[in-house]
Design an enzyme around this catalytic site. Structure first.
Site, PDB file in Angstrom:
ATOM      1  N   LYS A 197     -51.375  35.815  -8.463  1.00 16.06           N
ATOM      2  CA  LYS A 197     -51.878  34.753  -7.805  1.00 16.06           C
ATOM      3  C   LYS A 197     -50.730  33.600  -8.584  1.00 16.06           C
ATOM      4  O   LYS A 197     -51.028  32.477  -7.505  1.00 16.06           O
ATOM      5  CB  LYS A 197     -53.065  34.553  -7.120  1.00 16.06           C
ATOM      6  CG  LYS A 197     -53.790  35.857  -6.569  1.00 16.06           C
ATOM      7  CD  LYS A 197     -54.498  35.373  -5.973  1.00 16.06           C
ATOM      8  CE  LYS A 197     -56.369  36.288  -5.610  1.00 16.06           C
ATOM      9  NZ  LYS A 197     -57.221  36.551  -4.712  1.00 16.06           N
ATOM     10  N   ASN A 205     -70.066  37.098   3.438  1.00 13.15           N
ATOM     11  CA  ASN A 205     -71.018  37.396   2.300  1.00 13.15           C
ATOM     12  C   ASN A 205     -71.942  36.694   1.765  1.00 13.15           C
ATOM     13  O   ASN A 205     -72.010  35.561   2.635  1.00 13.15           O
ATOM     14  CB  ASN A 205     -70.163  37.731   1.009  1.00 13.15           C
ATOM     15  CG  ASN A 205     -68.699  36.186   1.319  1.00 13.15           C
ATOM     16  OD1 ASN A 205     -69.793  35.047   0.360  1.00 13.15           O
ATOM     17  ND2 ASN A 205     -67.339  35.806   1.330  1.00 13.15           N
ATOM     18  N   ILE A 227     -55.418  32.518   0.547  1.00 11.93           N
ATOM     19  CA  ILE A 227     -55.173  31.677   0.947  1.00 11.93           C
ATOM     20  C   ILE A 227     -54.749  30.559  -0.392  1.00 11.93           C
ATOM     21  O   ILE A 227     -53.753  30.155  -0.419  1.00 11.93           O
ATOM     22  CB  ILE A 227     -56.925  30.804   0.864  1.00 11.93           C
ATOM     23  CG1 ILE A 227     -56.923  31.551   2.384  1.00 11.93           C
ATOM     24  CG2 ILE A 227     -56.293  29.523   1.269  1.00 11.93           C
ATOM     25  CD1 ILE A 227     -58.696  31.242   2.375  1.00 11.93           C
ATOM     26  N   PRO A 232     -54.759  36.859   5.397  1.00 10.50           N
ATOM     27  CA  PRO A 232     -54.191  35.946   3.820  1.00 10.50           C
ATOM     28  C   PRO A 232     -54.611  35.256   3.524  1.00 10.50           C
ATOM     29  O   PRO A 232     -55.732  35.386   3.232  1.00 10.50           O
ATOM     30  CB  PRO A 232     -53.172  35.159   4.594  1.00 10.50           C
ATOM     31  CG  PRO A 232     -54.181  34.747   6.084  1.00 10.50           C
ATOM     32  CD  PRO A 232     -55.083  35.734   6.401  1.00 10.50           C
TER      33      PRO A 232
HETATM   34  O1  PMT Z   1     -71.024  29.514  -3.729  1.00 16.89           O
HETATM   35  P1  PMT Z   1     -72.297  30.533  -4.300  1.00 16.89           P
HETATM   36  O2  PMT Z   1     -73.108  31.154  -3.768  1.00 16.89           O
HETATM   37  O3  PMT Z   1     -72.598  29.060  -5.132  1.00 16.89           O
HETATM   38  O4  PMT Z   1     -72.107  31.754  -5.445  1.00 16.89           O
HETATM   39  C1  PMT Z   1     -70.486  31.247  -5.848  1.00 16.89           C
HETATM   40  C2  PMT Z   1     -68.856  32.137  -6.198  1.00 16.89           C
HETATM   41  C3  PMT Z   1     -69.589  33.717  -6.796  1.00 16.89           C
HETATM   42  C4  PMT Z   1     -68.808  32.523  -4.778  1.00 16.89           C
HETATM   43  C5  PMT Z   1     -68.055  31.668  -7.097  1.00 16.89           C
HETATM   44  O5  PMT Z   1     -68.246  31.245  -8.571  1.00 16.89           O
HETATM   45  C6  PMT Z   1     -67.401  32.375  -7.196  1.00 16.89           C
HETATM   46  O6  PMT Z   1     -66.362  33.402  -8.064  1.00 16.89           O
HETATM   47  N1  PMT Z   1     -65.919  32.266  -5.534  1.00 16.89           N
HETATM   48  C7  PMT Z   1     -64.689  33.164  -6.101  1.00 16.89           C
HETATM   49  C8  PMT Z   1     -65.594  34.267  -5.250  1.00 16.89           C
HETATM   50  C9  PMT Z   1     -64.315  35.310  -4.926  1.00 16.89           C
HETATM   51  O7  PMT Z   1     -64.283  35.198  -3.226  1.00 16.89           O
HETATM   52  O8  PMT Z   1     -63.549  36.033  -5.882  1.00 16.89           O
HETATM   53  P2  PMT Z   1     -62.572  37.212  -5.708  1.00 16.89           P
HETATM   54  O9  PMT Z   1     -62.678  37.394  -6.995  1.00 16.89           O
HETATM   55  O10 PMT Z   1     -62.231  38.006  -4.102  1.00 16.89           O
HETATM   56  O11 PMT Z   1     -60.900  35.758  -4.992  1.00 16.89           O
HETATM   57  C10 PMT Z   1     -60.399  35.157  -6.092  1.00 16.89           C
HETATM   58  C11 PMT Z   1     -59.882  34.039  -5.773  1.00 16.89           C
HETATM   59  O12 PMT Z   1     -59.024  34.375  -4.675  1.00 16.89           O
HETATM   60  C12 PMT Z   1     -60.650  33.261  -5.372  1.00 16.89           C
HETATM   61  O13 PMT Z   1     -59.947  31.704  -6.162  1.00 16.89           O
HETATM   62  C13 PMT Z   1     -60.715  33.389  -4.053  1.00 16.89           C
HETATM   63  O14 PMT Z   1     -61.027  32.003  -3.706  1.00 16.89           O
HETATM   64  C14 PMT Z   1     -59.372  33.316  -3.337  1.00 16.89           C
HETATM   65  N2  PMT Z   1     -59.048  34.058  -2.137  1.00 16.89           N
HETATM   66  C15 PMT Z   1     -59.638  35.278  -2.338  1.00 16.89           C
HETATM   67  C16 PMT Z   1     -59.047  36.227  -1.061  1.00 16.89           C
HETATM   68  C17 PMT Z   1     -58.360  35.098  -0.493  1.00 16.89           C
HETATM   69  N3  PMT Z   1     -58.368  35.551   1.097  1.00 16.89           N
HETATM   70  N4  PMT Z   1     -58.402  34.333   0.358  1.00 16.89           N
HETATM   71  C18 PMT Z   1     -58.434  33.203  -1.650  1.00 16.89           C
HETATM   72  O15 PMT Z   1     -58.120  31.996  -1.769  1.00 16.89           O
END
Ligand code: PMT
Length: 416
Positions: free
Chosen positions: A352, A211, A318, A316
């Protein structure tokens, strides 16, 4: 001192006074400490030292005029103000202190001051009688009451022949004080583990799913946590960013690698400082799915194949796995959403079992993925609040600035 200001943006405002010549040495000291320095000068300052000198030393064009279309096109005054992690006015003349205290914006320096959202400091330099004057002291108190740091002044022989308070501090002292501004001690005694960047999920030896995450947000948080006194381990997916000073980095590629590294580092941190002083921040954009099979050799294009079916399996989660631990650390998640931002973020907060969630709208091109800026809405459980969730909006600012605000919110919610 080495690298205490690495990756910091310092906007140096130089005003008119004999001490303006010391700004040349100050720029060198700030750059030696790793800062990127931009300079804005008042008209009076240019009577004492030339913009060309400060341009050569800072390595950046010097900003002098509010109404210069060419300069505004290159880096407008709002952009310059927003760029600054710290805006230091040194030397700050009595006249400039008065204008800053009054909120007058009648030149580039004072306009940038009002528009700046980062840290601010002044280093006064003037005749001892001007310094002692009640008007100057009232202006100083006004600035201090707005959380503006005042560096000095020192005492001693003055250019005019007087002896007393009003001398600009030495360049090295000023650079040290600038570095001190970034070290709050809010996270002293904690070990913060941060995931950052994307993950790559291999399809074959040459292809992967991934991504747009650049890692900037997670790296900015790592720096902000170090500034706040934490020990920091950054678990980074494949990104092209230098490791911030005093941060321990673990490079990973896939979600499974990131999960294994996160579990191991969090366990070590809990053993060292206890779960109450361990913090896990999940900034990484982890791939939700990975190919079920990774081909051992490059997948070849069949002559008749117009489509290719790939079976994906769920990775999974994380952050959820860390938050599920019996002696869980403090866990902060992120949410990258394109719509229904608040609803999805609150759902993730509860599902979560997070202590805090910072949500950004990644449908916007000016914030979120890749950008140097971000804007966030932060939510956390609060039994007293409407719908049992409290929230704070963080307006658009540089990712370093946003990271510092997130650290303040996080520190306020950590068990003492
Ligand atoms: O890296 P940059 O270009 O500076 O951009 C920053 C960002 C947009 C990546 C950052 O600000 C951000 O939003 N990070 C979270 C991205 C994400 O995957 O969001 P999500 O809504 O899909 O996931 C929710 C949370 O679960 C996040 O904390 C993610 O790290 C966590 N997660 C998601 C999937 C997974 N399999 N394991 C996880 O731990």
């Amino acid at each position: 001192m080495l690298a205490r200001l690495s990756n910091k943006h310092i906007l140096l405002g130089v005003t008119g006074g004999i001490a303006a010549y010391k700004s040349a040495e100050l720029i060198r000291r700030l750059r030696d400490a790793g800062a990127d320095v931009q300079v804005v000068m008042t008209a009076a300052a240019r009577e004492f030292i030339t913009p060309l000198t400060l341009q050569a030393l800072s390595g950046n064009p010097v900003h002098v005029d509010l109404l210069d279309p060419a300069a505004e096109a290159a880096m407008g005054h709002i952009e310059l103000a927003r760029w600054a992690d710290l805006f230091l006015v040194a030397p700050a003349s009595a006249d400039t202190l008065a204008r800053l205290a009054q909120g007058i914006a009648n030149d580039l320096l004072t306009t940038c001051w009002l528009a700046a959202s980062g840290k601010k400091a002044v280093a006064p330099a003037m005749n001892q009688q001007m310094w002692a004057d009640a008007a100057t002291q009232v202006n100083l108190e006004t600035l201090k009451s707005r959380d503006i740091a005042v560096f000095g002044p020192g005492s001693g022989a003055q250019a005019c022949g007087d002896i007393g308070a009003g001398r600009l501090l030495e360049a090295q002292q000023l650079a040290d004080l600038c570095a001190d501004q970034f070290e709050s001690g809010l996270l002293s005694g904690t070990h913060v583990v941060i995931t950052a960047g994307p993950t790559r999920e291999a399809l074959d030896p040459v292809r992967y799913l991934s991504n747009h995450s650049s890692g900037k947000m997670g790296f900015a948080l790592a720096e902000a946590c170090v500034e706040a006194g934490a020990r920091v381990t950054l678990i980074a997916g494949p990104v092209h960013l230098p490791t911030p000073a005093r941060v321990q980095r673990v490079d990973v590629v896939s979600a499974l690698d990131m999960l294994a590294a996160s579990a191991a580092v969090v366990n070590d941190a809990k053993a060292a400082v206890g779960s109450a002083r361990t913090v896990f921040i999940a900034t990484a954009a982890v791939a939700d799915y990975r190919p079920a099979q990774v081909a051992a050799q490059k997948i070849k294009k069949g002559l008749k194949d117009d489509t290719l079916d790939i079976t994906l399996v769920k990775n999974p989660d994380i952050v959820a796995s860390i938050a599920e631990q019996a002696d869980k650390p403090f866990v902060m998640g992120f949410a990258a959403e394109t719509h229904a931002v608040e609803a999805y973020a609150c759902d993730k907060l509860a599902r979560k079992k997070l202590d805090l969630i910072a949500c950004n709208d990644v449908s916007r091109a000016d914030i979120g993925f890749q950008s140097d800026d971000n804007a966030m809405t932060v939510f956390w459980p609060d039994a007293q609040a409407h719908e049992k969730v409290a929230r704070v909006e963080l307006a658009k600012a540089g990712k370093s600035q946003i990271a510092r605000e997130l650290v303040r919110l996080l520190a306020a919610r950590l068990t003492p």
